[in-house]
Design an enzyme around this catalytic site. Structure first.
Site, PDB file in Angstrom:
ATOM      1  N   LYS A  99       0.810  -1.010   0.166  1.00 42.90           N
ATOM      2  CA  LYS A  99       0.150  -0.016   0.077  1.00 42.90           C
ATOM      3  C   LYS A  99       0.852   1.368   0.139  1.00 42.90           C
ATOM      4  CE  LYS A  99      -3.695   1.946   2.742  1.00 42.90           C
ATOM      5  NZ  LYS A  99      -4.573   1.596   3.941  1.00 42.90           N
ATOM      6  N   SER A 174      -9.211   1.439   3.307  1.00 40.84           N
ATOM      7  CA  SER A 174      -8.420   2.370   2.321  1.00 40.84           C
ATOM      8  C   SER A 174      -7.405   1.379   1.679  1.00 40.84           C
ATOM      9  CB  SER A 174      -7.986   3.477   3.064  1.00 40.84           C
ATOM     10  OG  SER A 174      -7.002   2.901   4.136  1.00 40.84           O
ATOM     11  N   SER A 198      -9.325  -1.014   7.234  1.00 37.06           N
ATOM     12  CA  SER A 198      -8.981  -0.749   5.928  1.00 37.06           C
ATOM     13  C   SER A 198      -8.418  -1.786   5.244  1.00 37.06           C
ATOM     14  CB  SER A 198      -7.932   0.485   6.036  1.00 37.06           C
ATOM     15  OG  SER A 198      -8.720   1.815   6.428  1.00 37.06           O
TER      16      SER A 198
END
Length: 519
Positions: A99, A174, A198
């Site tokens: 990420k 996210s 997330s």
């Protein structure tokens, strides 16, 4: 030895500080010389730090991935041409994406935001270093939501991320890109961060496994912090059994003098007790009853694996999202905005260049703060000032009670079962900014997941079926340190009850809406 890059503070600046804190401006003005001495000390510290700074590492080949045939869902950010480290570790030869809120040496780390454009970390985060040492091959970075302020997938400065089962719908967030790249077979592992769900939100909506480990067992150094007591590194995979290798590579050893995660995973699960968490179902206005039914059916199917199944209750679970909010936004105000992603009153780690880049961006380009960040910044400032932090303190007290209630339930049973997310993935909005301002789309999915960021228990989202052709996630929650036991239950479920097929291929020209960035 003074540092001329820190200018002498003007009388107007001193007066502004006096006004901000309600102090006597005459007194503050007289303190100017003493403050200048502090400024000189800051300069000496900066110069001392520069003397011990390690040399810059050699560059690596990094390629920005354009949206199109090679990235139809908008999930990639950068690809990396880095062969990794030779060895026979638990992740040897396995491909890993990271990420973009987690540092990878030599790769731009933008946090999904215009604010951090151009920032390139000079070293790997702790988790990336551990993965490389274990033989994992980091092949690139994945798109995330802007400053991670969303559990959906439409606010990133790079554009929306489409669901692999229906590109017109959210992939969850996210850690959105990480889930998509794993679901579509472009990487074996996706490393993400999880502050309120997330990793598990996109796992549920993309039909993959998403583990938020026990708090603290995977070191957070080098990842964007939001509220340090909520922040977790998590991981996504297509197969439950693959999670064990990640734990062996990246996590601190579990409890037990001679125990390993592999050994914990090898134990039989027959006789374990599963508790269907009553309060995790039937959220008014949010739960889809078909999804609830699918998770309940899957929970009772655990009996086929030799588990006993019953109902359990955690009354405060119903208020977890309420308890999470003051802690999250006031902690984020302090960590993200006031201390420039560094936080205070902890032993580290600290990353000066990271903080400086973010701080300069806040000062020079506040218009680049995403609308979700503005909401958190303004709301936290007003509410903290109005309550002097008292409500946040109440939330912390309730958090202790919530943890105790979860602990009592996990003495009655060995694992809890509930929906990962109460509803199927929603359509991507045409106007992300207005969706943040006028709807609950960025946060509607957090009800169940955020509770276990508050308590620190390991939580694993497991694919368990479909509603309207879209994946459903079942959340398994265990006692601290039993991460590999949860993985074993998930692996048995995958083998004997439900194995999620790969998502269909989509025409890259027929998927993502031309949504504007969620600013």
């Amino acid at each position: 030895m003074s540092d001329t890059s820190i200018p002498i503070f003007t009388p107007a600046e001193l007066a502004a500080v006096a006004g901000r804190w309600g102090l006597d401006p005459g007194l503050v003005d007289r303190l100017g010389p003493a403050i200048d001495r502090m400024r000189d000390t800051y300069g000496r510290v900066r110069e001392l730090a520069a003397e011990g700074r390690p040399p810059e590492p050699p560059p690596i080949a990094v390629t920005r991935v354009p949206r199109g045939p090679d990235d139809p869902h908008g999930a990639w950010l950068y690809r990396i041409d880095d062969p990794g480290r030779p060895g026979n570790g638990p992740l040897a030869g396995r491909t890993v994406t990271v990420k973009e809120s987690i540092a990878v040496r030599g790769v731009p780390m933008t946090l999904g935001s215009r604010l951090m454009a151009g920032f390139v970390p000079g070293s790997d985060s702790a988790v990336v270093g551990r993965v490389r040492d274990a033989g994992g091959v980091v092949v690139g970075t994945s798109v995330c939501e802007d400053l991670c302020y969303s559990g959906s997938s439409f606010t990133s400065a790079h554009g929306p991320v489409g669901n692999p089962w229906d590109p017109r719908r959210s992939a969850g967030g996210s850690s959105s890109g990480a889930a998509v790249l794993v679901a579509t077979g472009q990487a074996d592992y996706g490393i993400g961060t999880d502050h309120g769900g997330s990793v598990r939100n996109p796992a549920a909506w993309c039909g993959v496994f998403g583990l938020k480990p026990t708090y603290g067992i995977v070191e957070y150094d080098g990842a964007m912090p939001t509220e340090r007591t909520l922040d977790h590194i998590g991981v996504l995979t297509r197969s439950a059994a693959d999670l064990v290798a990640f734990l062996e590579a990246a996590a601190a050893p579990p409890g037990g003098e001679h125990e390993s995660y592999t050994g914990q995973y090898a134990r039989e699960i027959t006789g374990l007790r599963a508790g269907i968490l009553t309060e995790g179902f039937g959220w008014p206005g949010r739960s889809d009853p078909r999804l609830d039914d699918q998770v309940r059916e899957s929970a009772w199917a655990l009996e086929r694996l030799g588990l006993t199944v019953s109902e359990v209750s955690v009354p405060l679970h119903r208020y977890g999202r309420d308890i999470h909010l003051p802690i999250s936004i006031e902690g984020g105000l302090t960590t993200v905005f006031e201390s420039r992603l560094q936080g205070n009153n902890h032993f580290g780690p600290y990353h000066p260049n990271f903080g400086e880049t973010f701080g300069e961006a806040l000062a020079r380009r506040p218009e680049d703060i995403p609308v979700g960040g503005v909401l958190a910044l303004v709301g936290a400032t007003l509410l903290r000032d109005a309550t002097h932090g008292k409500v946040m303190a109440y939330a912390q007290q309730l958090r202790v009670r919530l943890r105790e209630q979860v602990g009592r339930a996990l003495r009655e049973v060995d694992l809890l079962v509930l929906p990962s997310v109460p509803m199927p993935p929603h359509p991507l909005p045409a106007d992300p900014r207005e969706a943040v301002i006028g709807t609950d789309l960025p946060f509607e999915m957090h009800d169940n997941n955020c509770v276990f960021n508050l308590t620190g228990h390991p939580a694993l989202s497991v694919p368990c079926g479909f509603v309207d052709g879209l994946p459903v996630g079942m959340l398994l929650v265990g006692r601290p340190g039993t991460d590999a036991r949860l993985v074993r239950v998930a692996a048995e479920f995958e083998e004997r009850v439900f194995r999620c097929p790969p998502p269909p291929r989509h025409d890259p020209d027929a998927g993502l809406p031309t949504a504007r960035s969620g600013r």
